[in-house]
Design a protein around this motif. Structure first.
Motif, PDB file in Angstrom:
ATOM      1  N   ASN A 146      29.775  -7.570  33.577  1.00 26.33           N
ATOM      2  CA  ASN A 146      29.336  -6.892  34.790  1.00 26.33           C
ATOM      3  C   ASN A 146      29.800  -7.636  36.043  1.00 26.33           C
ATOM      4  O   ASN A 146      30.142  -7.019  37.055  1.00 26.33           O
ATOM      5  CB  ASN A 146      27.814  -6.728  34.787  1.00 26.33           C
ATOM      6  N   ARG A 175      20.662  -1.901  29.370  1.00 30.00           N
ATOM      7  CA  ARG A 175      19.603  -1.013  29.854  1.00 30.00           C
ATOM      8  C   ARG A 175      18.396  -1.803  30.344  1.00 30.00           C
ATOM      9  O   ARG A 175      17.789  -1.455  31.358  1.00 30.00           O
ATOM     10  CB  ARG A 175      19.208  -0.033  28.737  1.00 30.00           C
ATOM     11  N   ARG A 176      18.060  -2.866  29.647  1.00 35.30           N
ATOM     12  CA  ARG A 176      16.910  -3.695  30.061  1.00 35.30           C
ATOM     13  C   ARG A 176      17.146  -4.339  31.422  1.00 35.30           C
ATOM     14  O   ARG A 176      16.220  -4.468  32.232  1.00 35.30           O
ATOM     15  CB  ARG A 176      16.648  -4.763  28.991  1.00 35.30           C
ATOM     16  N   ASN A 178      19.361  -3.215  33.684  1.00 30.48           N
ATOM     17  CA  ASN A 178      19.958  -2.239  34.602  1.00 30.48           C
ATOM     18  C   ASN A 178      21.418  -2.597  34.905  1.00 30.48           C
ATOM     19  O   ASN A 178      21.856  -2.567  36.055  1.00 30.48           O
ATOM     20  CB  ASN A 178      19.154  -2.128  35.903  1.00 30.48           C
ATOM     21  N   LEU A 179      22.157  -2.922  33.849  1.00 29.45           N
ATOM     22  CA  LEU A 179      23.572  -3.271  33.974  1.00 29.45           C
ATOM     23  C   LEU A 179      24.441  -2.220  33.272  1.00 29.45           C
ATOM     24  O   LEU A 179      23.925  -1.304  32.642  1.00 29.45           O
ATOM     25  CB  LEU A 179      23.828  -4.660  33.360  1.00 29.45           C
TER      26      LEU A 179
END
Length: 336
Positions: A146, A175-176, A178-179
Motif C-alpha cells: 500500500n 479489510r481490517r 482499510n487498505l
C-alpha cells in the motif's frame, strides 16, 4: 496476419479493477537479457503492439535484472505514449544480500526503486509479490504494498503463486486496516496445469473479484508440439542449461501423449497447436490475460492467431479437448 486481416484484440478488466489489459500479453521471462537484446526486444514489442497487445510483464529476478533494463530501453526507443501500455514487475528475488529477497517492507521498497531505475520509468502499472514469503508477516507485506501505491510507484498490487489461504489472509488484513488488497494473481495455467485457476481460486473470484494474468499457457513450449522425448530443438527454452529441471518435469511420456491427442483437434480447427492451447486459456472468463513469450516476430504473429480460434471452441470441441488431456480437476467437496 499474413494473407488475411488479423483478428481484433480482446480487452478485459483486470479482475474488478478499472484497468483493461489485452487477453494476450507478452512476458520477458527467459528471453529478455538471456536470449535476446534490445534490438530484438524492440522488434518483438512493436509486433505485439501492432497486434493490440498492451500489457508487458517483467520481474526483478529475470536475467538478474537485465530483462528490465532491456525492456526499459526498448520502450524508450519505441517512444510509446505512457498511458497506452501496461507494465508490471515482480518483487521477491532481488539479489544475494540477506535483505535482498523476500517480502519485507525493506526489500519491497528498495526492490521497487531498483526496478523502476532499470526500467527507466516513474511507475509501473502492476507490481506482484512474486512468491509468498512465509518468514514475513502478511500484514507487513500488505502495508508495504500500500505504501508503494501511495507513493505512486505502482497503481495496483497482486501476487504470484500464492495459495487461496494466503490470499484470503492478505484480504483479511487489508479489510481490517482499510487498505488495498491484492487485486490479481499470476498462477501457472495451461491444459496441463489447472488446479489453482479452476479449483483452488474458485471462491476468490466472487469474494474479492480476483483477476489472473496466467503464465506458461504453452507448458514451457510443450503445447506447441515441437518437443518429443528424444528431440529438444536447439535454442528452445528447454534446451537451455538453466532450465534442465523444467525439461525433466515437462517432457514426460504422459504429457507427450496428451499433446499427440490434441494435434488432430488443432488440424480440425485449421490452427496451430499453440493457437489451440492459447485460445483454450482465453476462453476461461476468470483469465484476465494470457502471458506469452516469443523470440521471433513470427512467433508473436502465430500467438495472435489464437484470437480467431476462441470462437471455434464450441462445447463439442471443448469436450474433445477434455477427453484428449484428461486434466480437469476433481470438484471440491460440498458440505451443503
Amino acid at each position: 496476419m499474413t494473407g488475411a486481416q488479423a483478428p481484433q484484440m480482446i480487452y478485459r478488466h483486470l479482475g474488478k479493477t478499472g484497468l483493461k489489459v489485452s487477453v494476450l500479453s507478452y512476458g520477458a521471462w527467459v528471453t529478455f537479457g538471456n536470449q535476446i537484446g534490445v534490438p530484438e526486444a524492440k522488434a518483438i514489442m512493436q509486433q505485439c503492439w501492432e497486434g493490440g497487445i498492451n500489457f508487458f510483464d517483467n520481474a526483478e529476478v529475470y536475467a538478474d535484472g537485465k530483462a528490465e533494463t532491456v525492456m526499459g530501453q526498448a520502450i524508450k526507443e519505441l517512444e510509446w505514449k505512457r498511458s497506452d501500455y501496461v507494465i508490471s514487475t515482480k518483487i521477491f528475488w532481488g539479489g544475494k544480500g540477506v535483505n535482498d529477497k523476500g517480502l519485507s517492507r525493506k526489500h519491497i521498497i528498495e526492490g521497487m526503486q531498483a526496478s523502476l531505475g532499470r526500467l527507466g520509468l516513474d511507475y509501473v502499472d502492476l507490481v506482484f509479490c512474486h512468491r509468498p514469503d512465509v518468514t514475513t508477516p502478511i500484514e507487513e507485506t500488505v502495508r508495504a504494498m500500500n505504501y508503494v501505491i501511495n507513493q505512486g510507484w505502482a497503481f495496483y498490487w497482486g501476487t504470484s503463486e500464492w495459495s487461496a489461504q494466503q490470499l484470503t489472509e492478505a484480504w483479511g488484513v487489508a479489510r481490517r486496516l482499510n487498505l488495498i488488497g491484492p487485486a490479481f494473481e499470476q498462477p501457472e495455467y495451461s491444459l496441463l496445469a489447472r488446479e489453482k485457476v479452476e479449483k483452488e481460486y474458485l471462491p476468490l473470484y466472487k469474494e474479492y473479484g480476483l483477476g489472473t494474468t496466467i503464465w506458461s499457457p504453452l507448458a514451457s513450449g510443450l503445447l506447441t508440439g515441437k518437443y518429443s522425448k528424444d528431440h529438444v530443438p536447439e535454442g528452445s527454452r528447454l534446451a537451455l542449461e538453466m532450465y534442465k529441471g523444467l525439461k525433466e518435469k515437462k517432457l514426460v511420456e504422459s504429457n507427450l501423449e496428451k499433446v499427440d491427442r490434441l494435434k488432430p483437434i488443432a488440424k480440425e480447427l485449421d490452427c496451430s497447436l499453440a493457437q489451440l492451447a492459447l485460445a483454450w486459456c482465453i476462453r476461461n472468463e476468470h483469465v484476465s490475460s494470457v502471458i506469452t513469450g516469443a523470440t521471433k516476430r513470427e512467433q508473436v504473429e502465430d500467438n495472435l492467431g489464437a484470437l480467431a480460434v476462441v470462437e471455434k471452441l464450441t462445447p463439442e470441441i471443448m469436450e474433445k479437448i477434455e477427453k484428449a488431456v484428461e486434466s480437469k480437476p476433481t470438484p471440491a467437496p460440498s458440505y451443503r
